[in-house]
Enzyme design. Structure first.
Site, PDB file in Angstrom:
ATOM      1  N   GLU A  73       0.813  -1.220   0.000  1.00  0.00           N
ATOM      2  CA  GLU A  73       0.000   0.000   0.000  1.00  0.00           C
ATOM      3  C   GLU A  73       0.850   1.276   0.000  1.00  0.00           C
ATOM      4  O   GLU A  73       0.338   2.357   0.297  1.00  0.00           O
ATOM      5  CB  GLU A  73      -0.927   0.007   1.226  1.00  0.00           C
ATOM      6  N   TYR A 118     -15.496  15.498  19.159  1.00  0.00           N
ATOM      7  CA  TYR A 118     -14.177  14.896  18.983  1.00  0.00           C
ATOM      8  C   TYR A 118     -13.986  14.351  17.580  1.00  0.00           C
ATOM      9  O   TYR A 118     -12.877  14.354  17.037  1.00  0.00           O
ATOM     10  CB  TYR A 118     -13.927  13.828  20.051  1.00  0.00           C
TER      11      TYR A 118
END
Length: 205
Positions: A73, A118
């Protein structure tokens, strides 16, 4: 051994993600910026069974220079570091709720609303989604680079998440926040939850 503290931190945090089910088998990978290049988890390695001495070392051009062969990746990671030069680390996970939600994505529609403060502070109010590409494909690079310019987190359709942070701890925290918020979004799917409004989002950002 070079960067021993960083190597130990990668192993510890990767193991924590694995132990709590954020990755399974050999899924997921992590990279961290170091002087002169990057450390990366090796290809086909489990985040729960890493050896700090065998982490892959890449130079500034993402060329493998030491350690075990790196994750396939690399193109995804390289694209984010290019798009966000202040990135210190990247966490790529196939966590259950983000991946499940990515399979429900309708192009042109936001996937996760701003449900909690958050979530907004750590990953942004609108996490972009990149269409499906075969894992390891270099064809995804332009899509990820464009998406990463919009925020630190990117959702990969039918695949998982890619989350950047100023440090490895920050990237792990944000990746966990994204997974938990994806779980909330799935739990609330089909209802009409109250989300943070534009003024509240702007204040957080």
């Amino acid at each position: 051994m070079d960067n021993m503290d960083t190597r130990d931190q990668v192993v510890a945090l990767a193991g924590s993600l694995f132990d709590r089910g954020y990755s399974v088998g050999s899924a997921g990978n992590i990279s961290v910026r170091i002087p002169g290049g990057y450390l990366m988890t090796p290809t086909n390695s489990s985040l729960g069974r890493l050896d700090p001495a065998r982490l892959s070392v890449l130079d500034e051009d993402f060329v493998h220079t030491a350690g075990d062969p790196p994750s396939k990746e690399i193109p995804m990671h390289k694209a984010v570091y290019e798009a966000r030069p202040d990135t210190g680390a990247l966490v790529h996970l196939h966590s259950t709720h983000v991946t499940a939600l990515s399979c429900l994505w309708v192009p042109g529609e936001p996937l996760i609303p701003p449900l909690t403060p958050y979530f907004v502070m750590r990953v942004g109010a609108d996490v972009p989604v990149v269409p499906y590409f075969r894992p390891g494909s270099a064809d995804v690079v332009d899509e990820i680079r464009d998406a990463a310019r919009r925020g630190p987190a990117v959702i990969l359709a039918h695949h998982g998440s890619l989350v950047a942070g100023s440090s490895l701890v920050a990237a792990v925290n944000a990746a966990e926040e994204l997974e938990v918020t994806a779980q909330l979004a799935l739990l609330l799917r089909g209802s009409q939850p109250r989300t943070l409004d534009a003024e509240q989002v702007a204040e957080l950002l």
